[in-house]
Design a protein around this motif. Structure first.
Motif, PDB file in Angstrom:
ATOM      1  N   LEU A   1     -38.445   4.405 -33.699  1.00  0.00           N
ATOM      2  CA  LEU A   1     -39.550   5.086 -34.370  1.00  0.00           C
ATOM      3  C   LEU A   1     -40.681   5.412 -33.405  1.00  0.00           C
ATOM      4  N   MET A   2     -40.939   4.514 -32.465  1.00  0.00           N
ATOM      5  CA  MET A   2     -42.010   4.745 -31.498  1.00  0.00           C
ATOM      6  C   MET A   2     -41.692   5.898 -30.555  1.00  0.00           C
ATOM      7  N   GLN A   3     -40.418   6.104 -30.290  1.00  0.00           N
ATOM      8  CA  GLN A   3     -40.022   7.244 -29.463  1.00  0.00           C
ATOM      9  C   GLN A   3     -40.326   8.563 -30.161  1.00  0.00           C
ATOM     10  N   LYS A   4     -40.260   8.558 -31.485  1.00  0.00           N
ATOM     11  CA  LYS A   4     -40.484   9.772 -32.268  1.00  0.00           C
ATOM     12  C   LYS A   4     -41.948   9.970 -32.650  1.00  0.00           C
ATOM     13  N   ASN A   5     -42.681   8.868 -32.768  1.00  0.00           N
ATOM     14  CA  ASN A   5     -44.060   8.940 -33.252  1.00  0.00           C
ATOM     15  C   ASN A   5     -44.979   8.201 -32.281  1.00  0.00           C
ATOM     16  N   LYS A   6     -45.761   8.952 -31.528  1.00  0.00           N
ATOM     17  CA  LYS A   6     -46.635   8.372 -30.504  1.00  0.00           C
ATOM     18  C   LYS A   6     -47.828   7.629 -31.090  1.00  0.00           C
ATOM     19  N   LYS A   7     -48.022   7.713 -32.393  1.00  0.00           N
ATOM     20  CA  LYS A   7     -49.149   7.035 -33.027  1.00  0.00           C
ATOM     21  C   LYS A   7     -48.844   5.564 -33.354  1.00  0.00           C
ATOM     22  N   ILE A   8     -47.575   5.168 -33.296  1.00  0.00           N
ATOM     23  CA  ILE A   8     -47.220   3.780 -33.602  1.00  0.00           C
ATOM     24  C   ILE A   8     -47.541   2.887 -32.411  1.00  0.00           C
ATOM     25  N   VAL A   9     -48.279   1.803 -32.674  1.00  0.00           N
ATOM     26  CA  VAL A   9     -48.614   0.819 -31.649  1.00  0.00           C
ATOM     27  C   VAL A   9     -48.307  -0.571 -32.213  1.00  0.00           C
ATOM     28  N   ILE A  10     -48.180  -1.553 -31.331  1.00  0.00           N
ATOM     29  CA  ILE A  10     -47.950  -2.925 -31.794  1.00  0.00           C
ATOM     30  C   ILE A  10     -48.970  -3.875 -31.184  1.00  0.00           C
ATOM     31  N   LEU A  11     -49.238  -4.951 -31.926  1.00  0.00           N
ATOM     32  CA  LEU A  11     -50.102  -6.015 -31.455  1.00  0.00           C
ATOM     33  C   LEU A  11     -49.447  -7.359 -31.771  1.00  0.00           C
ATOM     34  N   ASP A  12     -49.495  -8.282 -30.807  1.00  0.00           N
ATOM     35  CA  ASP A  12     -48.966  -9.628 -30.985  1.00  0.00           C
ATOM     36  C   ASP A  12     -50.061 -10.655 -30.731  1.00  0.00           C
ATOM     37  N   ALA A  13     -49.910 -11.829 -31.341  1.00  0.00           N
ATOM     38  CA  ALA A  13     -50.843 -12.936 -31.123  1.00  0.00           C
ATOM     39  C   ALA A  13     -50.116 -14.049 -30.364  1.00  0.00           C
ATOM     40  N   ASP A  14     -49.792 -13.754 -29.111  1.00  0.00           N
ATOM     41  CA  ASP A  14     -49.143 -14.711 -28.214  1.00  0.00           C
ATOM     42  C   ASP A  14     -47.735 -15.091 -28.680  1.00  0.00           C
ATOM     43  N   LEU A  15     -47.075 -14.185 -29.422  1.00  0.00           N
ATOM     44  CA  LEU A  15     -45.746 -14.500 -29.946  1.00  0.00           C
ATOM     45  C   LEU A  15     -44.744 -13.380 -29.674  1.00  0.00           C
ATOM     46  N   ALA A  16     -44.944 -12.640 -28.600  1.00  0.00           N
ATOM     47  CA  ALA A  16     -44.020 -11.550 -28.291  1.00  0.00           C
ATOM     48  C   ALA A  16     -42.613 -12.082 -28.022  1.00  0.00           C
ATOM     49  N   ALA A  17     -42.511 -13.234 -27.388  1.00  0.00           N
ATOM     50  CA  ALA A  17     -41.194 -13.813 -27.123  1.00  0.00           C
ATOM     51  C   ALA A  17     -40.549 -14.297 -28.406  1.00  0.00           C
ATOM     52  N   ALA A  18     -41.310 -15.025 -29.225  1.00  0.00           N
ATOM     53  CA  ALA A  18     -40.776 -15.551 -30.479  1.00  0.00           C
ATOM     54  C   ALA A  18     -40.409 -14.437 -31.443  1.00  0.00           C
ATOM     55  N   GLY A  19     -41.222 -13.404 -31.467  1.00  0.00           N
ATOM     56  CA  GLY A  19     -40.971 -12.303 -32.387  1.00  0.00           C
ATOM     57  C   GLY A  19     -39.975 -11.286 -31.881  1.00  0.00           C
ATOM     58  N   GLY A  20     -39.621 -11.384 -30.617  1.00  0.00           N
ATOM     59  CA  GLY A  20     -38.624 -10.479 -30.055  1.00  0.00           C
ATOM     60  C   GLY A  20     -39.157  -9.121 -29.649  1.00  0.00           C
ATOM     61  N   THR A  21     -40.483  -8.968 -29.570  1.00  0.00           N
ATOM     62  CA  THR A  21     -41.062  -7.652 -29.296  1.00  0.00           C
ATOM     63  C   THR A  21     -41.223  -7.336 -27.803  1.00  0.00           C
ATOM     64  N   LYS A  22     -40.806  -8.228 -26.922  1.00  0.00           N
ATOM     65  CA  LYS A  22     -40.981  -7.984 -25.489  1.00  0.00           C
ATOM     66  C   LYS A  22     -40.382  -6.664 -25.004  1.00  0.00           C
ATOM     67  N   PRO A  23     -39.224  -6.219 -25.517  1.00  0.00           N
ATOM     68  CA  PRO A  23     -38.690  -4.921 -25.074  1.00  0.00           C
ATOM     69  C   PRO A  23     -39.653  -3.760 -25.328  1.00  0.00           C
ATOM     70  N   ILE A  24     -40.507  -3.884 -26.328  1.00  0.00           N
ATOM     71  CA  ILE A  24     -41.479  -2.818 -26.601  1.00  0.00           C
ATOM     72  C   ILE A  24     -42.520  -2.770 -25.497  1.00  0.00           C
ATOM     73  N   TYR A  25     -42.916  -3.937 -24.974  1.00  0.00           N
ATOM     74  CA  TYR A  25     -43.891  -3.981 -23.878  1.00  0.00           C
ATOM     75  C   TYR A  25     -43.309  -3.325 -22.625  1.00  0.00           C
ATOM     76  N   GLN A  26     -42.030  -3.472 -22.439  1.00  0.00           N
ATOM     77  CA  GLN A  26     -41.379  -2.883 -21.272  1.00  0.00           C
ATOM     78  C   GLN A  26     -41.254  -1.367 -21.393  1.00  0.00           C
ATOM     79  N   GLN A  27     -40.953  -0.898 -22.596  1.00  0.00           N
ATOM     80  CA  GLN A  27     -40.727   0.535 -22.789  1.00  0.00           C
ATOM     81  C   GLN A  27     -42.022   1.298 -23.063  1.00  0.00           C
ATOM     82  N   PHE A  28     -42.968   0.644 -23.753  1.00  0.00           N
ATOM     83  CA  PHE A  28     -44.235   1.302 -24.100  1.00  0.00           C
ATOM     84  C   PHE A  28     -45.416   0.407 -23.720  1.00  0.00           C
ATOM     85  N   PRO A  29     -45.633   0.180 -22.430  1.00  0.00           N
ATOM     86  CA  PRO A  29     -46.674  -0.774 -22.014  1.00  0.00           C
ATOM     87  C   PRO A  29     -48.093  -0.387 -22.436  1.00  0.00           C
TER      88      PRO A  29
END
Length: 311
Positions: free
Chosen positions: A14-42
């Protein structure tokens, strides 16, 4: 597939299609599995540290400028710790923030009491301008996420992180926000389930059938707004309703359903839910047993409800 992996894979799409989507984590990127998003959309991913209220306010600011922020944390930190910010900055301000609440209720398992919430649905249902959801499996998450992102308004989503058990057919299932999925037809009792326990409810329906009880099963992933038409249509057919949820009996799915039925069609009701119990540490199966949320508990309450109707 783990639910969090399906979530992140679809969100990346979805983020590839819509540049308005952003994510925020509270020190749980590893637990939540969102680290690949930081790599692709830093430049569109932000880890704010252990500061959930600040994360929420940052997301509100982004929403006010037209972005679609997804915020992430464990369910009690997304809800209890964060409630005033959600009430004032998100609900009252009518912002567009997606709140992804990991491991609600007993799915917190070994993280125990501080990470376990049985009251978050009640809290969020009480606020205007917020859709409340409880996701069943990775297939439903994959199908629901585009609609969550496109919905004009805030959404609170309960989701297990590591759950791999699957209910829906990945090739045929289609999701519609705000609508129940009818998983079985029945005339003796209506079972309405939400979240991970829908898998247990599905098994219970098969066991009830072996006992000569035909149960109609509704999967209610969207708790608010409730699919009132589906509830009333089924209740009028069966005259007995059992709700199943990984949440307190106070303020969650049972409350939503019985509030409707008390106004429109009073009938016999009961709930498989948590009854005024504090949280504890344990495996998922042990917690289901201790809180009476098992497949057998669903069967027993359904049988009792049907028998009481027949007297």
């Amino acid at each position: 597939m783990e639910l969090r992996k399906a979530y992140v894979a679809k969100l990346l799409e979805l983020m590839q299609k819509n540049k308005k989507i952003v994510i925020l984590d509270a020190d749980l990127a590893a637990a939540g599995g969102t680290k690949p998003i930081y790599q692709q959309f830093p430049k569109r991913a932000f880890d704010v540290g252990i500061a959930e209220s600040n994360m929420t306010c940052m997301a509100v600011g982004m929403s006010a400028y037209g972005y679609i922020p997804f915020i992430h944390s464990f369910a009690p930190f997304c809800s209890r710790r964060n409630f005033d910010q959600i009430a004032v900055s998100i609900s009252y301000s009518e912002q567009n923030v997606k709140i992804m609440a990991f491991d609600p209720g007993i799915t917190a398992t070994s993280n125990g009491g501080t990470h376990m919430t049985f009251e978050d649905v009640a809290m969020m249902r009480a606020l205007p301008n917020i859709v409340v959801m409880d996701i069943v499996d990775w297939v439903q998450m994959r199908e629901a996420l585009p609609q969550i992102a496109n919905h004009k308004g805030s959404v609170y989503v309960r989701m297990a992180r590591k759950q791999t058990e699957q209910l829906f057919d990945e090739n045929t299932y289609r999701f519609k926000l705000g609508k129940a999925d009818k998983l079985s037809e029945g005339k003796d009792i209506t079972i309405i389930s939400t979240g991970c326990l829908t898998i247990d409810a599905s098994r219970a329906v098969q066991r009830l059938k072996e006992q000569g009880i035909n149960a109609e099963l509704l999967c209610m992933a969207t708790i608010k707004p409730l699919d009132e038409q589906a509830v009333l249509q089924s209740a009028k057919k069966t005259n007995a309703v059992l709700t199943v949820e990984n949440h307190s009996v106070h303020g969650g799915l049972y409350s939503a359903v019985t509030e409707l039925l008390s106004r429109e069609y009073p009938c016999r009701c009961d709930a498989v839910a948590v009854y005024d119990r504090i949280s504890q540490v344990g495996s998922l199966n042990d917690l289901k047993r201790d809180y009476h949320l098992t497949e057998q508990d669903i069967v027993d309450k359904a049988v009792a409800l049907v028998n009481s109707k027949r007297k």
